[in-house]
Write an enzyme that holds these catalytic residues in place. Structure first.
Site, PDB file in Angstrom:
ATOM      1  N   ASP A   1      35.104  36.004  47.699  1.00 35.34           N
ATOM      2  CA  ASP A   1      34.539  37.242  47.200  1.00 35.34           C
ATOM      3  C   ASP A   1      33.114  36.969  46.742  1.00 35.34           C
ATOM      4  OD1 ASP A   1      34.548  36.396  44.414  1.00 35.34           O
ATOM      5  OD2 ASP A   1      36.716  36.654  44.481  1.00 35.34           O
TER       6      ASP A   1
ATOM      7  N   ASP B   1      36.289  45.968  44.622  1.00 32.41           N
ATOM      8  CA  ASP B   1      36.311  44.842  43.681  1.00 32.41           C
ATOM      9  C   ASP B   1      35.015  44.042  43.817  1.00 32.41           C
ATOM     10  OD1 ASP B   1      36.835  42.624  42.128  1.00 32.41           O
ATOM     11  OD2 ASP B   1      38.697  42.058  43.151  1.00 32.41           O
TER      12      ASP B   1
ATOM     13  N   ASP C   1      47.011  39.492  33.617  1.00 33.60           N
ATOM     14  CA  ASP C   1      47.190  38.333  34.485  1.00 33.60           C
ATOM     15  C   ASP C   1      48.230  37.436  33.803  1.00 33.60           C
ATOM     16  OD1 ASP C   1      45.300  36.381  36.596  1.00 33.60           O
ATOM     17  OD2 ASP C   1      46.666  35.433  35.180  1.00 33.60           O
TER      18      ASP C   1
ATOM     19  N   GLY D   1      40.438  34.346  50.234  1.00 30.27           N
ATOM     20  CA  GLY D   1      40.135  34.492  48.809  1.00 30.27           C
ATOM     21  C   GLY D   1      38.658  34.517  48.497  1.00 30.27           C
TER      22      GLY D   1
ATOM     23  N   LYS E   1      36.711  43.821  48.928  1.00 35.35           N
ATOM     24  CA  LYS E   1      35.725  43.123  48.113  1.00 35.35           C
ATOM     25  C   LYS E   1      34.337  43.654  48.421  1.00 35.35           C
ATOM     26  CE  LYS E   1      38.699  40.159  46.324  1.00 35.35           C
ATOM     27  NZ  LYS E   1      38.896  39.914  44.870  1.00 35.35           N
TER      28      LYS E   1
ATOM     29  N   ASN F   1      34.053  41.530  41.613  1.00 33.92           N
ATOM     30  CA  ASN F   1      34.167  40.182  41.042  1.00 33.92           C
ATOM     31  C   ASN F   1      32.963  39.778  40.181  1.00 33.92           C
ATOM     32  OD1 ASN F   1      35.995  40.081  43.671  1.00 33.92           O
ATOM     33  ND2 ASN F   1      36.753  38.571  42.195  1.00 33.92           N
TER      34      ASN F   1
ATOM     35  N   GLU G   1      41.575  40.433  35.011  1.00 35.61           N
ATOM     36  CA  GLU G   1      42.025  39.142  35.518  1.00 35.61           C
ATOM     37  C   GLU G   1      41.311  37.979  34.832  1.00 35.61           C
ATOM     38  OE1 GLU G   1      40.819  39.738  39.718  1.00 35.61           O
ATOM     39  OE2 GLU G   1      39.954  37.748  39.592  1.00 35.61           O
TER      40      GLU G   1
ATOM     41  N   GLU H   1      36.596  47.329  40.484  1.00 34.34           N
ATOM     42  CA  GLU H   1      37.184  46.248  39.682  1.00 34.34           C
ATOM     43  C   GLU H   1      36.099  45.244  39.326  1.00 34.34           C
ATOM     44  OE1 GLU H   1      40.791  44.847  41.440  1.00 34.34           O
ATOM     45  OE2 GLU H   1      40.597  42.846  40.556  1.00 34.34           O
TER      46      GLU H   1
ATOM     47  N   HIS I   1      46.769  41.925  38.011  1.00 34.11           N
ATOM     48  CA  HIS I   1      46.144  41.027  38.968  1.00 34.11           C
ATOM     49  C   HIS I   1      47.218  40.122  39.551  1.00 34.11           C
ATOM     50  CE1 HIS I   1      43.973  37.011  39.641  1.00 34.11           C
ATOM     51  NE2 HIS I   1      43.541  37.804  40.597  1.00 34.11           N
ATOM     52  N   ALA I   2      47.162  39.898  40.871  1.00 41.34           N
ATOM     53  CA  ALA I   2      48.079  38.928  41.472  1.00 41.34           C
ATOM     54  C   ALA I   2      47.346  38.246  42.622  1.00 41.34           C
ATOM     55  CB  ALA I   2      49.359  39.600  41.932  1.00 41.34           C
ATOM     56  N   GLY I   3      48.105  37.577  43.473  1.00 38.73           N
ATOM     57  CA  GLY I   3      47.462  36.777  44.513  1.00 38.73           C
ATOM     58  C   GLY I   3      47.389  35.341  44.053  1.00 38.73           C
TER      59      GLY I   3
ATOM     60  N   LYS J   1      42.640  47.152  49.019  1.00 41.86           N
ATOM     61  CA  LYS J   1      41.479  46.790  48.208  1.00 41.86           C
ATOM     62  C   LYS J   1      40.472  46.020  49.051  1.00 41.86           C
ATOM     63  CE  LYS J   1      41.441  43.800  44.629  1.00 41.86           C
ATOM     64  NZ  LYS J   1      42.032  43.327  43.371  1.00 41.86           N
TER      65      LYS J   1
END
Lengths: 441, 441
Positions: free
Chosen positions: B25, B247, B325, B23, B219, B249, B302, B273, B352-354, B217
């Protein structure tokens, strides 16, 4: 400056203002004016005080957030923070894990403000100056170095900010003299709370005029007929020349705002404050355009979450009056960013005040804005509640804020008040619970 | 339906994902995936589960907010809530005093989501249907009655929303059959976390392709040379035809986003993203326009705080992919509002998920979007972490989410997991503290 921060205490302070409908408006019908009060202890003689304002329930959540953030402050040297305040501010607002629950908005940002304000209070005390004087005396480069420009470089660079400040250096001392003599203009919101009966409004207008006020704000938005009647009463009392503002506290939809204010335009309000959602930049832009022919401006900002929103309000001509809030934004640093952006867009900064202690804080920012940034006197909200709980309450003379003289950010509350109004264990609250006047959550 | 809500428990659940840089980023370097887990008890056999996702520290603040809001839920009859869900949702989000600390954003809104999601879980269980089926079977008028349209009337009225739903009634059963057979398309984020070494990325791409994924996807945002190298590796592995998303972030300024993505455009990402602040609608609009000639769309959502921000993103053509989200917005009700607005603007909803359990929840919303609103298959994020802690984990086959069949919102975690990962007292955390792997806050 060698002092180290050794502890951070936060207290949940609430005043039972809902009992008298003080502060009632279209959205906040029964507020208990409150604050999350922060005390930063150091290993020196200096102690920093800061707070953020809320309206009652939920204040404990902000206190919880202060606790979480305090871990980033305790053990730090004051010098290390002040040497690179922008970086420290970024560390608070972008803490690797906590950033998620904002970012830079709502509870976590209110908590940030309380801590950051306390840090500035320490700084001003160390320098032996009131906060406004610390700011106006500071070298432009140093002042700008306290600002985190993340996400606003597209409208304001550090160099531009320095340029704005440098340009205003010239006549600073002239303006400082002026403000010492005349004070900073205030408007009063105390006459027109939504919960007040007509006769009370009339009486309060008369009293305010006697005290020298020339600018008055009235709450609107629940019922158009009531609003017309109340505006009529106020205009009768204050006459056609004095200034009237209206405030809807986010009650309306976009189109509704326009229709409603067309009906109140006859009373010549200079602004409609918070017509709709504080998040709706585009909506405010639409309202601004539609009300321009009626000479009604749009004011907003007391719930504007951060500099990124303010940036867009300015870019889209969605606010004609920029109402910074000393505690909604992440403390002094972010307020400086917004004041400088507003100057670039030539939008007057007319801060939100009232609540608990907001007048005490924000007077410093308006005086700084006048002396060092815009060079112009705007108008600063004044509400005459709860000042008695502060060690250095604001002083209003003839409708003007008098310049605060003591070192610090005027944020210190009396120990007695803290003990009486700490929620729920304070003696005043225990009396209210025991008497059945209010119920504990 | 006669059941009354008798209690609301919230637990601070955290997983030590920072140990493996899962996770990671550009903005969230060491997240501990977490959730504020809510259990609503009733005096019937039904229990509701809901949660909101965070990344570690600060989760206790959200739990504190859930506690505060729970007082508005306890003692209420389920029927009274569901008969007029929009009003109940308004009561939660606009509670007279607590609204101040949002409004409708950040901590208090995340907490709202956890409770509201649990209410929908109860509803779906009472009806004996998975949430998506509850939604797709519901009469359009009833479904729309759950939405609070405050501040969005200027782009979507209840009548328009009903119209959108009615138009899609016709072939609903055909789409339901299709989705049962084929599932809902997923893309994987698991290959390209910023903390992963190149060889791991290569290996994970190979594995994902074997599992049937066709959309990937990566990062980006910390270092342009790294990004070019990593995109190159992924394109080598997945070939020129499969779909790549990027993405950032929120790492960049507005202009920086444009310059950076021009350099990555050669890798043909369908979207970038979160290039910059999630609050900067105008900034995203500028980026969208600038990247259009390069066929790179902008995706965000998100951390988009509420329907008012989504409204403006859609109005200003600032998002080409709408990433709802399940927990950042105020639960199912507000997600329905955004899904319907996106349909009106013909912008695809790619949630958005995860995180923890976001896949479990949001699959229901995407299936509803397909069957009842847009009629089109979009793509839904998939991350293969932490599903083992859920009683009904998502099932992915051949790169597609399989339709969940059990009654409810798939939100229930295993009791064993709750006990192990409750922070800080859970057994797993106690082991980590004792072993010196992580330090308690």
């Amino acid at each position: 400056m060698d002092a180290q921060i050794t502890a951070c205490f936060v207290r949940d302070i609430r005043f039972p203002t809902s009992l008298d409908l003080h502060g009632s408006d279209a959205m906040n019908r029964q507020p208990d004016y409150s604050c999350s009060f922060v005390q930063l202890k150091t290993d020196s003689e200096y102690e920093g005080n800061g707070f953020t304002f809320t309206v009652g329930r939920g204040n404990e959540i902000v206190c919880c957030a202060v606790e979480a953030l305090s871990k980033l402050v305790i053990g730090t040297k004051v010098k290390d923070i002040l040497d690179d305040f922008a970086s420290f501010w970024r560390r608070l607002t972008s803490e690797d894990q906590m950033r998620w629950i904002g970012p830079e908005k709502g509870v976590i940002h209110l908590a940030t403000a309380a801590i950051v304000n306390a840090l500035w209070d320490i700084w001003a005390k160390i320098e032996g100056k009131p906060l406004w004087k610390l700011l106006t005396d500071m070298e432009p480069e140093k002042l700008v170095s306290t600002i985190d420009f993340r996400y606003i470089y597209d409208v304001l660079t550090p160099d531009e900010a320095i340029e704005i400040l440098k340009e205003m250096q010239r006549d600073k001392s002239k303006r400082e003299k002026y403000i010492f003599k005349e004070g900073y203009p205030a408007y009063t919101t105390s006459c027109g709370w939504l919960g007040y009966p007509d006769e009370k409004i009339r009486q309060l207008c008369k009293e305010a005029i006697t005290k020298g006020f020339t600018q008055f704000k009235v709450k609107v938005g629940s019922n158009i007929d009531d609003d017309i009647r109340r505006c009529h009463i106020i205009r009768e009392e204050i006459g056609p020349e004095k200034i009237l503002m209206t405030d809807a506290n986010q009650k309306w939809e976009v189109q509704e705002s326009i229709e409603w204010m067309k009906k109140l335009a006859v009373f010549k309000p200079v602004w409609i404050e918070e017509p709709t959602s504080p998040d709706d930049v585009l909506g405010h832009s639409t309202i601004s355009k539609a009300l321009k022919p009626y000479n009604v401006g749009v004011a907003t900002g007391e719930q504007c979450q951060n500099r990124v929103l303010f940036k867009q309000f300015l870019q889209m001509e969605a606010m004609q009056f920029c109402q910074i809030d000393a505690c909604r934004l992440g403390g002094v640093n972010e307020n400086l960013a917004v004041i400088l952006m507003a100057a670039k867009f030539d939008v007057p900064v007319c801060p939100h005040a009232g609540g608990v202690g907001l007048c005490e804080l924000v007077q410093h920012l308006s005086i700084f804005d006048y002396i060092s940034v815009s060079g112009k006197l705007r108008v600063l909200e004044y509400v005459d509640h709860l000042h008695e709980h502060f060690k250095e309450p604001v002083i209003i003379r003839n409708g003007n804020y008098q310049v605060p003289l003591n070192p610090g950010y005027s944020a210190e509350m009396k120990e007695e008040s803290l003990n009486q109004y700490e929620y729920p264990k304070g003696s005043k609250w225990q009396e209210l619970f025991a008497g059945g006047f209010l119920k504990q959550d």
